[in-house]
Write an enzyme that holds these catalytic residues in place. Structure first.
Site, mmCIF file in Angstrom:
data_model
loop_
_atom_site.group_PDB
_atom_site.id
_atom_site.type_symbol
_atom_site.label_atom_id
_atom_site.label_comp_id
_atom_site.label_asym_id
_atom_site.label_seq_id
_atom_site.Cartn_x
_atom_site.Cartn_y
_atom_site.Cartn_z
ATOM 1 N N ASP A 27 1.042 -1.201 -0.159
ATOM 2 C CA ASP A 27 -0.111 0.002 0.017
ATOM 3 C C ASP A 27 0.782 1.339 -0.079
ATOM 4 O OD1 ASP A 27 -1.896 -1.993 0.177
ATOM 5 O OD2 ASP A 27 -2.825 -1.198 2.110
ATOM 6 N N GLU A 75 -4.743 -0.842 -1.504
ATOM 7 C CA GLU A 75 -5.904 -0.800 -0.748
ATOM 8 C C GLU A 75 -6.924 -0.119 -1.443
ATOM 9 O OE1 GLU A 75 -6.194 0.268 3.518
ATOM 10 O OE2 GLU A 75 -8.259 0.159 3.329
ATOM 11 N N LYS A 132 -6.701 -4.855 -3.295
ATOM 12 C CA LYS A 132 -7.135 -5.518 -2.033
ATOM 13 C C LYS A 132 -8.313 -4.559 -1.440
ATOM 14 C CE LYS A 132 -3.742 -4.284 1.172
ATOM 15 N NZ LYS A 132 -4.140 -3.338 2.304
ATOM 16 N N LYS A 135 -7.800 -4.663 4.537
ATOM 17 C CA LYS A 135 -6.596 -4.408 5.310
ATOM 18 C C LYS A 135 -5.490 -5.562 4.871
ATOM 19 C CE LYS A 135 -8.587 -0.777 6.851
ATOM 20 N NZ LYS A 135 -8.444 0.513 6.226
ATOM 21 N N VAL A 160 2.894 0.147 4.240
ATOM 22 C CA VAL A 160 2.404 1.115 5.293
ATOM 23 C C VAL A 160 0.485 0.583 5.352
ATOM 24 C CG1 VAL A 160 3.668 3.088 4.812
ATOM 25 C CG2 VAL A 160 1.489 3.108 3.705
ATOM 26 N N THR A 161 0.003 1.027 6.294
ATOM 27 C CA THR A 161 0.848 1.586 7.928
ATOM 28 C C THR A 161 1.317 0.049 8.482
ATOM 29 O OG1 THR A 161 -1.434 1.720 8.968
ATOM 30 C CG2 THR A 161 -0.240 3.552 7.653
ATOM 31 N N CYS A 165 -2.248 -2.390 7.712
ATOM 32 C CA CYS A 165 -2.382 -3.185 6.599
ATOM 33 C C CYS A 165 -1.153 -3.898 6.694
ATOM 34 C CB CYS A 165 -2.529 -2.626 5.374
ATOM 35 S SG CYS A 165 -4.291 -1.769 5.034
ATOM 36 N N GLN A 205 7.212 -13.111 21.981
ATOM 37 C CA GLN A 205 7.030 -14.323 22.303
ATOM 38 C C GLN A 205 7.773 -15.249 21.423
ATOM 39 O OE1 GLN A 205 2.806 -15.252 23.739
ATOM 40 N NE2 GLN A 205 2.642 -13.040 23.076
HETATM 41 C C1 C5J Z 1 -3.412 0.978 5.303
HETATM 42 C C2 C5J Z 1 -5.057 1.963 6.477
HETATM 43 N N1 C5J Z 1 -2.592 0.644 4.024
HETATM 44 N N2 C5J Z 1 -4.176 2.758 7.313
HETATM 45 N N3 C5J Z 1 -4.469 1.366 5.531
HETATM 46 O O1 C5J Z 1 -2.754 0.808 6.149
HETATM 47 O O2 C5J Z 1 -6.071 2.638 6.495
#
Ligand code: C5J
Length: 227
Positions: A27, A75, A132, A135, A160-161, A165, A205
Site C-alpha cells: 500500500d 488498498e 485488495k 486491510k 504502510v501502515t 495493513c 514471544q
Molecule cells: C493501510 C489504512 N494501508 N491505514 N490502510 O494501512 O487504512
C-alpha cells in the site's frame, strides 16, 4: 543466487531460501504516503511514512537485481464501491471518505491518481499488483495463488501502515504458514507509539508473527552492503 541465507534479526536470525522468498510492498499509495494526499488531509503527519520510501527503494532494487519476486498491493475499491462494505465507508463519519472526491481523485478508488503507487516505488511490468478491498492482502484477493505458483514460502514485508495493513497481512500470512521478515525502517505509521508497539508485537514471544530486521542488515546479506 546462493542459498540458504540468514539475516540478523529479532528475536533470532531469519533463515531463508532466496528462491522461495518474495518482497511484499504494501500500500505505498499516494493517498497514504504523499504530501497533499488523503492521509494528510485527515490530519496525519506523513513524514514517518515517507521515511520508509528510500530504504524500501533500496530493497526493491536489490530484489530486482537478484531477480527475486516482488509483489505490490494497493488498498481500494471498484468505482461503484460494490466491494466496499458500507461499514467501512461509514466508519469515522468523515466529511470526505472512501469514494468521495478527494485531493488526488476519488478516495481509495481504483484508477484514481491517489490510489496508485508512488512514483519512487512504481511496479515494473511483470510485478504483480494485488488490489485488495480490505486491510489484509490475503482477504478477497489472489495473493496466495500468486505466491504458491512462484513457490514462495518466505516474505520480506515493507509498506504502510505498520499497525493496520502491514500487521493484518503479516498475521494472515503467518496463519497460512509463511515466514515473514518485517523491515522496521521500511514500514511506517502515522503514530510513533503504534509503530513501536506493532514492531514489538511481531517479534514478541519468540516471534509470534515473524521476525524484525532492517534494510541494511538484509542488504548486507543479499548483496554484501552494496548501496
Ligand atoms: C493501510 C489504512 N494501508 N491505514 N490502510 O494501512 O487504512
Amino acid at each position: 543466487m546462493r542459498g540458504p541465507l540468514a539475516v540478523p534479526a529479532e528475536p533470532y536470525e531469519f533463515a531463508f531460501e532466496p528462491s522461495q522468498t518474495a518482497l511484499l510492498v504494501i500500500d505505498m499509495q499516494r493517498d497514504f504516503v504523499d504530501r497533499g494526499g488523503f492521509g494528510e488531509m485527515l490530519g496525519n503527519d506523513v513524514a514517518p511514512l515517507r521515511r520508509a520510501v528510500e530504504p524500501t527503494r533500496r530493497v526493491l532494487d536489490a530484489f530486482r537485481r537478484a531477480r527475486l519476486p516482488v509483489v505490490h498491493t494497493r488498498e481500494g475499491h471498484r468505482p461503484d464501491l460494490s466491494d466496499c462494505p458500507p461499514s467501512k465507508r461509514a466508519r469515522g463519519k468523515l466529511a470526505v471518505g472512501i469514494g468521495d472526491p478527494g485531493p488526488m481523485g476519488r478516495v481509495l478508488v481504483r484508477g484514481e491518481h491517489g490510489h496508485d503507487i508512488i512514483d519512487d516505488l512504481k511496479p515494473l511490468p511483470g510485478e504483480p499488483v494485488i488490489d485488495k478491498p480490505g486491510k489484509g492482502a490475503f482477504y478477497a484477493t489472489d495473493l496466495e495463488l500468486v505466491l504458491r505458483d512462484k513457490g514462495i514460502r518466505s516474505l520480506v514485508v515493507t509498506g504502510v501502515t505498520t499497525e493496520v495493513c502491514v500487521h493484518t497481512t503479516v498475521r494472515e500470512a503467518n496463519d497460512r504458514g509463511y515466514e515473514c521478515l518485517v523491515l522496521e525502517d521500511c514500514v511506517g505509521s502515522y503514530f510513533p507509539e503504534f509503530q513501536a508497539a506493532a514492531i514489538k508485537m511481531i517479534k514478541a514471544q519468540g516471534g509470534i508473527f515473524g521476525w524484525v530486521s532492517t534494510s541494511r542488515q538484509l542488504l548486507e546479506v543479499l548483496e554484501g552492503g552494496r548501496p
